[in-house]
Design a protein around this motif. Sequence first.
Motif, mmCIF file in Angstrom:
data_model
loop_
_atom_site.group_PDB
_atom_site.id
_atom_site.type_symbol
_atom_site.label_atom_id
_atom_site.label_comp_id
_atom_site.label_asym_id
_atom_site.label_seq_id
_atom_site.Cartn_x
_atom_site.Cartn_y
_atom_site.Cartn_z
ATOM 1 N N MET A 94 70.563 47.264 54.600
ATOM 2 C CA MET A 94 69.714 47.922 55.595
ATOM 3 C C MET A 94 69.764 49.438 55.454
ATOM 4 O O MET A 94 68.815 50.126 55.819
ATOM 5 C CB MET A 94 70.148 47.491 57.005
ATOM 6 C CG MET A 94 69.839 46.039 57.325
ATOM 7 S SD MET A 94 70.180 45.567 59.045
ATOM 8 C CE MET A 94 71.976 45.709 59.085
ATOM 9 N N THR A 133 66.607 50.341 57.635
ATOM 10 C CA THR A 133 66.341 49.426 58.746
ATOM 11 C C THR A 133 67.345 49.712 59.854
ATOM 12 O O THR A 133 68.557 49.612 59.639
ATOM 13 C CB THR A 133 66.470 47.953 58.300
ATOM 14 O OG1 THR A 133 65.541 47.717 57.233
ATOM 15 C CG2 THR A 133 66.176 47.012 59.452
ATOM 16 N N LYS A 156 70.077 40.703 58.710
ATOM 17 C CA LYS A 156 68.909 41.494 58.307
ATOM 18 C C LYS A 156 67.638 40.975 58.965
ATOM 19 O O LYS A 156 66.755 41.766 59.323
ATOM 20 C CB LYS A 156 68.772 41.486 56.782
ATOM 21 C CG LYS A 156 69.866 42.274 56.081
ATOM 22 C CD LYS A 156 69.618 42.380 54.580
ATOM 23 C CE LYS A 156 69.791 41.046 53.889
ATOM 24 N NZ LYS A 156 69.652 41.175 52.409
ATOM 25 N N HIS A 207 64.897 43.091 67.289
ATOM 26 C CA HIS A 207 65.414 44.189 66.464
ATOM 27 C C HIS A 207 65.752 45.428 67.280
ATOM 28 O O HIS A 207 66.557 46.258 66.849
ATOM 29 C CB HIS A 207 64.399 44.543 65.371
ATOM 30 C CG HIS A 207 63.277 45.414 65.841
ATOM 31 N ND1 HIS A 207 62.200 44.910 66.554
ATOM 32 C CD2 HIS A 207 63.061 46.750 65.713
ATOM 33 C CE1 HIS A 207 61.370 45.897 66.834
ATOM 34 N NE2 HIS A 207 61.867 47.028 66.340
#
Length: 293
Positions: A132, A137, A169, A179
């Motif tokens: 990530m 991310t 992920k 998220h």
Amino acid sequence: MGDALRILLRSIQLVSVQDVIDMGIMAYVIYRGMKLLKDTSAMRLAKGILIIFVTQIVAENLQLNTVSWILRQVFSFGALFLAIVFQPELRRMLEQLGKGQGQLRKFLTGTEVDIVAIDQCINQTVLACESMSWTRTGALMVFERQERISEIINTGTRIDAEPSAELIKNIFFHNSPLHDGALVVREGRLFSAGCVLPLSSNQTLSRELGTRHRAAVGMSEVSDAVLVVVSEETGAISVAIGGMLKRHLSPETLRKILVAELTPEEKTETPKKRKGFLLRKAQDNAERKGKSK
């Protein structure tokens, strides 16, 4: 002196086997109860109750009638007060007793979390954070330790899954509905996702820090949890512990921090000693090569 000894011997003779068993059971239950409350917010409340109790005794001895009367009124509702204050711990204890023989054995014996599960969780977390970080991310993970954070877990969606880098992920993938929240890890398992954390009110934090970092610091200020953050803007990996934020960590440094903070001392002592031995051995070999040249 002789009379006192005779009274003591007579008292010992009156103690039956049932009395010894009864006292042993009560002592063990009290010990397990104290260990259950250790390093939790309820333990701090228990210390506060003890201070109030001692204050009442002192007030009565000093004939502070008003203070003594107020404290007696407080303790007159003692049972109800304790049930309200220790409701999360009592609920957790009853849940453990109701989950079967394995949980009952864990409560009675105080068996610690499986070290293999923790190591597996750390490995998968480091792999996921490294990936990530490259893709930038954003991620926020909470590793629960001694102090339970059930009120935070209840704000998210229960997962209770085995840890894997792919699952982590996917949870923090930009289009995932979970998220934006935090992922709570309990006893080596991905326990709840999309959780809401309190923001830090620390005015000295850098203005560069976003909501994830402020939430990580805020959660570390009110609990003993270890928090891992991956920045969405820079991809930098950070760890928050005890209100302190360590930024721009490499995956290897992240692994070392998680191992040091999440694994018991017995687990970390042996590798440290072995590492020291191997380091000394490597230095000796280097010295021999230098002398031979």
